[in-house]
Design an enzyme around this catalytic site. Sequence first.
Site, short mmCIF file in Angstrom:
data_model
loop_
_atom_site.label_atom_id
_atom_site.label_comp_id
_atom_site.label_asym_id
_atom_site.label_seq_id
_atom_site.Cartn_x
_atom_site.Cartn_y
_atom_site.Cartn_z
N GLU A 125 0.84 -1.22 0.00
CA GLU A 125 0.00 0.00 0.00
C GLU A 125 0.87 1.26 0.00
O GLU A 125 0.38 2.35 0.33
CB GLU A 125 -0.96 0.01 1.21
CG GLU A 125 -1.86 -1.20 1.35
CD GLU A 125 -2.86 -1.40 0.21
OE1 GLU A 125 -2.87 -0.58 -0.72
OE2 GLU A 125 -3.58 -2.40 0.24
N HIS A 155 -3.10 2.15 8.35
CA HIS A 155 -4.14 1.33 7.72
C HIS A 155 -4.30 0.05 8.54
O HIS A 155 -3.32 -0.63 8.84
CB HIS A 155 -3.71 0.98 6.29
CG HIS A 155 -4.52 -0.10 5.65
ND1 HIS A 155 -5.88 0.00 5.48
CD2 HIS A 155 -4.17 -1.30 5.16
CE1 HIS A 155 -6.33 -1.10 4.89
NE2 HIS A 155 -5.31 -1.91 4.69
N HIS A 161 -7.43 -3.26 9.80
CA HIS A 161 -8.62 -4.04 9.43
C HIS A 161 -9.51 -4.24 10.67
O HIS A 161 -9.61 -5.36 11.18
CB HIS A 161 -8.21 -5.40 8.87
CG HIS A 161 -7.37 -5.36 7.63
ND1 HIS A 161 -6.74 -6.48 7.11
CD2 HIS A 161 -7.06 -4.34 6.78
CE1 HIS A 161 -6.09 -6.15 5.99
NE2 HIS A 161 -6.25 -4.86 5.78
N GLU A 169 -18.34 12.38 21.76
CA GLU A 169 -17.02 12.88 21.37
C GLU A 169 -16.73 12.67 19.88
O GLU A 169 -15.81 13.30 19.34
CB GLU A 169 -15.92 12.23 22.21
CG GLU A 169 -15.69 10.79 21.92
CD GLU A 169 -14.35 10.26 22.45
OE1 GLU A 169 -13.51 11.06 22.89
OE2 GLU A 169 -14.17 9.05 22.42
N HIS A 219 -12.91 -4.05 3.52
CA HIS A 219 -11.46 -4.22 3.64
C HIS A 219 -10.91 -3.62 4.95
O HIS A 219 -10.34 -4.33 5.77
CB HIS A 219 -10.76 -3.60 2.42
CG HIS A 219 -9.27 -3.75 2.43
ND1 HIS A 219 -8.52 -3.95 1.31
CD2 HIS A 219 -8.37 -3.70 3.45
CE1 HIS A 219 -7.24 -4.05 1.62
NE2 HIS A 219 -7.12 -3.89 2.93
P1 13P Z 1 1.13 -5.44 3.18
O1 13P Z 1 1.54 -6.73 3.85
O2 13P Z 1 1.69 -5.33 1.78
O3 13P Z 1 1.44 -4.24 4.04
O4 13P Z 1 -0.45 -5.48 2.94
C1 13P Z 1 -1.36 -5.61 3.99
C2 13P Z 1 -2.68 -5.00 3.69
O5 13P Z 1 -3.44 -4.73 4.61
C3 13P Z 1 -3.05 -4.70 2.29
O6 13P Z 1 -4.16 -3.88 2.21
ZN ZN Z 2 -5.41 -3.93 4.08
#
Ligand code: 13P
Ligand code: ZN
Length: 273
Positions: free
Chosen positions: A116, A140, A142, A170, A211
């Site tokens: 990413e 980023h 999940h 908040e 995602h």
């Molecule tokens: P990477 O292992 O390349 O950082 O990817 C993980 C991920 O969450 C892709 O969206």
């Molecule tokens: Zn991801």
Amino acid sequence: MKVLESEFAQRFIRMCDDGYHRGWHERNGGNLSYRMIQEEVEQVKDDLSFTGDWHEIGTEVPSLKDEYFLVKCTGAYMMNMARKPEECMGIIRLDHEGKKYQIVWGMHNGMKPTSELPSHLMNLEVVKARTNGKYRVVYHCHPVNVIALTFVLPLTDKAFTHELWEMATECPIVFPAGIGVVPWMVPGGKEIAVATSKLMKTYDVAIWAHHGIFVTGPDFDTTWGLIDTVEKSAEILVKVRSMTDKKRQTITDEDFKKLEEPFHVKFNPEFLK
Ligand code: 13P
Ligand code: ZN
């Protein structure tokens, strides 16, 4: 100073570790990047090596030219960040055009920057311009409840912003500009990076349908606080919706407006009904 003795590297590792313990990083899921301050680069310069090859970023970020970034490696598990930092992360510097990178520290055993990287760098470029250089962190992950909501709520900025603002007083204070939503797209390339960075011109939060989420901020604490708040609000919403499809009472738009003056915030009026 050694990179691993520096405050920024230690704080980076802790954030990865904290995210793993929150359940936001299954397998190699998620990534983190940090745009280093010039003094930090000077501090660790003796620990860097400038002999590596130059590689294409896969996009162009001209206003980040010659800058240094600490980033997670592709395929690396956040779970292992604290134990094997030199394998799971590394420092890259960009060339004079902002088109290529060189690994100058870490990424041992042939590891490379996160898949990413285009999204991280394009987001960092956009938020650097928007905040006059203040913002330096892009994260980023999940998180379960945010992802679950992308199967239920309309995939619009307004729906996500209003629903999540409503879940805790908040929330509108922590993310007054709101939340952007990217529909399902193939991860890891320039196309999703362009879509996400367009949202980052307005928001500190962008959700990737089915995602995960991207958040940004001036430092690790603030960026962590933001995702922590958004995911907690998403968890409350999942619980509310599991109990009922009709709220008995809520925070109204009139209530939101009452928060503006005492908390010195201005809400995006498009997200009030
Ligand atoms: P990477 O292992 O390349 O950082 O990817 C993980 C991920 O969450 C892709 O969206
Ligand atoms: Zn991801």
